[in-house]
Write a protein that holds these residues in place. Structure first.
Motif, PDB file in Angstrom:
ATOM      1  N   ALA A 190       2.031   0.741  -4.340  1.00 10.44           N
ATOM      2  CA  ALA A 190       0.751   0.769  -3.627  1.00 10.44           C
ATOM      3  C   ALA A 190       0.874   1.519  -2.306  1.00 10.44           C
ATOM      4  CB  ALA A 190       0.269  -0.658  -3.383  1.00 10.44           C
ATOM      5  N   LEU A 191       1.954   1.283  -1.582  1.00 11.47           N
ATOM      6  CA  LEU A 191       2.156   1.973  -0.315  1.00 11.47           C
ATOM      7  C   LEU A 191       2.392   3.468  -0.542  1.00 11.47           C
ATOM      8  CD1 LEU A 191       4.449  -0.616   1.511  1.00 11.47           C
ATOM      9  CD2 LEU A 191       2.040  -0.142   1.976  1.00 11.47           C
ATOM     10  N   ALA A 192       3.154   3.791  -1.587  1.00  9.07           N
ATOM     11  CA  ALA A 192       3.416   5.193  -1.903  1.00  9.07           C
ATOM     12  C   ALA A 192       2.142   5.933  -2.293  1.00  9.07           C
ATOM     13  CB  ALA A 192       4.453   5.295  -3.021  1.00  9.07           C
ATOM     14  N   SER A 193       1.169   5.209  -2.824  1.00  4.10           N
ATOM     15  CA  SER A 193      -0.108   5.827  -3.218  1.00  4.10           C
ATOM     16  C   SER A 193      -1.021   6.056  -2.024  1.00  4.10           C
ATOM     17  CB  SER A 193      -0.824   4.946  -4.243  1.00  4.10           C
ATOM     18  OG  SER A 193      -1.364   3.785  -3.621  1.00  4.10           O
ATOM     19  N   ARG A 194      -0.643   5.474  -0.867  1.00  3.23           N
ATOM     20  CA  ARG A 194      -1.432   5.593   0.370  1.00  3.23           C
ATOM     21  C   ARG A 194      -2.828   5.001   0.218  1.00  3.23           C
ATOM     22  NH1 ARG A 194       2.764   7.291   3.773  1.00  3.23           N
ATOM     23  NH2 ARG A 194       4.031   8.794   2.638  1.00  3.23           N
ATOM     24  N   ASP A 195      -2.941   3.962  -0.617  1.00  2.00           N
ATOM     25  CA  ASP A 195      -4.238   3.340  -0.897  1.00  2.00           C
ATOM     26  C   ASP A 195      -4.294   1.965  -0.227  1.00  2.00           C
ATOM     27  OD1 ASP A 195      -6.431   1.989  -1.957  1.00  2.00           O
ATOM     28  OD2 ASP A 195      -6.214   2.888  -3.941  1.00  2.00           O
ATOM     29  N   PRO A 196      -5.045   1.799   0.879  1.00  2.00           N
ATOM     30  CA  PRO A 196      -5.109   0.523   1.585  1.00  2.00           C
ATOM     31  C   PRO A 196      -5.600  -0.638   0.722  1.00  2.00           C
ATOM     32  CG  PRO A 196      -6.002   2.280   2.938  1.00  2.00           C
ATOM     33  CD  PRO A 196      -5.829   2.846   1.564  1.00  2.00           C
ATOM     34  N   ASP A 197      -6.615  -0.407  -0.115  1.00  2.00           N
ATOM     35  CA  ASP A 197      -7.126  -1.489  -0.965  1.00  2.00           C
ATOM     36  C   ASP A 197      -6.071  -1.951  -1.960  1.00  2.00           C
ATOM     37  OD1 ASP A 197      -9.587  -1.396   0.301  1.00  2.00           O
ATOM     38  OD2 ASP A 197     -10.446  -0.001  -1.167  1.00  2.00           O
ATOM     39  N   ARG A 198      -5.372  -1.006  -2.525  1.00  2.00           N
ATOM     40  CA  ARG A 198      -4.313  -1.346  -3.479  1.00  2.00           C
ATOM     41  C   ARG A 198      -3.161  -2.085  -2.784  1.00  2.00           C
ATOM     42  NH1 ARG A 198      -1.177   3.231  -7.149  1.00  2.00           N
ATOM     43  NH2 ARG A 198       0.235   1.804  -8.254  1.00  2.00           N
ATOM     44  N   ALA A 199      -2.828  -1.652  -1.573  1.00  2.00           N
ATOM     45  CA  ALA A 199      -1.763  -2.308  -0.819  1.00  2.00           C
ATOM     46  C   ALA A 199      -2.159  -3.731  -0.443  1.00  2.00           C
ATOM     47  CB  ALA A 199      -1.438  -1.499   0.436  1.00  2.00           C
ATOM     48  N   GLU A 200      -3.410  -3.914  -0.059  1.00  2.00           N
ATOM     49  CA  GLU A 200      -3.901  -5.251   0.276  1.00  2.00           C
ATOM     50  C   GLU A 200      -3.814  -6.175  -0.934  1.00  2.00           C
ATOM     51  OE1 GLU A 200      -8.065  -7.580   1.330  1.00  2.00           O
ATOM     52  OE2 GLU A 200      -7.832  -5.471   1.928  1.00  2.00           O
ATOM     53  N   ALA A 201      -4.260  -5.704  -2.091  1.00  2.00           N
ATOM     54  CA  ALA A 201      -4.237  -6.524  -3.299  1.00  2.00           C
ATOM     55  C   ALA A 201      -2.806  -6.891  -3.683  1.00  2.00           C
ATOM     56  CB  ALA A 201      -4.915  -5.773  -4.442  1.00  2.00           C
ATOM     57  N   ALA A 202      -1.895  -5.951  -3.538  1.00  2.00           N
ATOM     58  CA  ALA A 202      -0.500  -6.205  -3.901  1.00  2.00           C
ATOM     59  C   ALA A 202       0.121  -7.251  -2.986  1.00  2.00           C
ATOM     60  CB  ALA A 202       0.295  -4.911  -3.845  1.00  2.00           C
ATOM     61  N   MET A 203      -0.139  -7.139  -1.686  1.00  2.00           N
ATOM     62  CA  MET A 203       0.428  -8.107  -0.745  1.00  2.00           C
ATOM     63  C   MET A 203      -0.211  -9.478  -0.921  1.00  2.00           C
ATOM     64  SD  MET A 203       2.596  -8.837   1.547  1.00  2.00           S
ATOM     65  CE  MET A 203       3.225  -7.237   2.105  1.00  2.00           C
ATOM     66  N   ARG A 204      -1.506  -9.511  -1.159  1.00  2.00           N
ATOM     67  CA  ARG A 204      -2.186 -10.793  -1.348  1.00  2.00           C
ATOM     68  C   ARG A 204      -1.645 -11.506  -2.590  1.00  2.00           C
ATOM     69  NH1 ARG A 204      -6.623 -12.483   1.133  1.00  2.00           N
ATOM     70  NH2 ARG A 204      -7.182 -10.381   1.853  1.00  2.00           N
ATOM     71  N   ALA A 205      -1.403 -10.761  -3.647  1.00  2.00           N
ATOM     72  CA  ALA A 205      -0.853 -11.353  -4.872  1.00  2.00           C
ATOM     73  C   ALA A 205       0.557 -11.882  -4.622  1.00  2.00           C
ATOM     74  CB  ALA A 205      -0.841 -10.311  -5.989  1.00  2.00           C
TER      75      ALA A 205
END
Length: 230
Positions: A190-205
């Motif tokens: 998610a971080l490598a994709s530079r996508d904040p929404d994706r990074a948020e979802a990954a960390m929340r999970a």
């Protein structure tokens, strides 16, 4: 507790990390007085570096400074853990969102190397809770640093220590990497994709604790010695 090499860090850092680990692991239980002479002997540091470490730990709420009496390990409970987790969830998610747009290639490489270290340990079936928590803390620390916000990174370091200590003291389950490794991979992607929404979802999970990947920690040692060799 693993010994720290004075040749690689300041003596005050040696004392800080030694005491911090003992407090987090509940080797030093809430309310325990800090015997400065004993700490100096166990950690092989002088009074000045020890005092610097004690002041730093008091600022992080792991110790309580009592005038004319010295330092004591601060109190904690299961209730504290759940309140800390509520706060930490929001802060960690925000750090992940910021990191998605600010993380450097070097930091991404460091995270990838950490994942490989975790994978090797999982394949070797390493069971030391300290190792599992060390990998997890390093991941969160790296992401906090990648957020580019020094105040947020400092707050998250404090929150991590307080929440893990609450788990140990309250005899609550501690998650290991056997299941969490896949979370690390998803967070990295998610971080490598530079996508904040994706990074948020990954960390929340990742921070949503599942009963299927938990194991209870060892029984805390009920004394106030700082055993550097453990």
């Amino acid at each position: 507790m693993k010994p720290f090499s004075a040749g690689k860090m300041r003596l005050s850092d040696v004392a800080y990390h030694g005491l911090r680990n003992a407090i987090i692991k509940a080797d030093l239980l809430p309310g325990s007085p800090i015997d400065e002479k004993e700490c100096m002997e166990q950690l092989a540091v002088g009074r000045t570096p020890l005092r610097e470490a004690l002041q730093r730990l008091a600022q992080e709420d792991l110790l309580l400074a009592v005038p004319q009496r010295g330092y004591f390990v601060s109190s904690t409970s299961a209730t504290d853990f759940f309140q800390l987790q509520e706060f930490r969830l929001q802060a960690e998610v925000w750090a992940a969102r910021l990191a998605a747009t600010r993380i450097s290639d070097v930091q991404l490489d460091r995270l990838a190397a950490l994942i490989e270290e975790a994978r090797a340990g999982v394949e070797a079936r390493r069971m030391e809770i300290e190792w599992h928590l060390g990998i997890d803390e390093e991941m969160h620390k790296l992401i906090a640093e990648a957020s580019g916000n020094a105040y947020l990174a400092q707050a998250l370091t404090r929150l991590y220590a307080l929440s893990v200590r609450s788990l140990y003291v309250s005899r609550m389950p501690v998650a290991l990497l056997f299941e969490d490794l896949k979370d690390m991979v998803v967070i990295h992607e998610a971080l490598a994709s530079r996508d904040p929404d994706r990074a948020e979802a990954a960390m929340r999970a990742h921070l949503s604790v599942s009963a299927t990947n938990l194991i209870r920690p060892v029984e805390p040692v009920r004394h106030n010695r700082v055993e550097v060799g453990k």
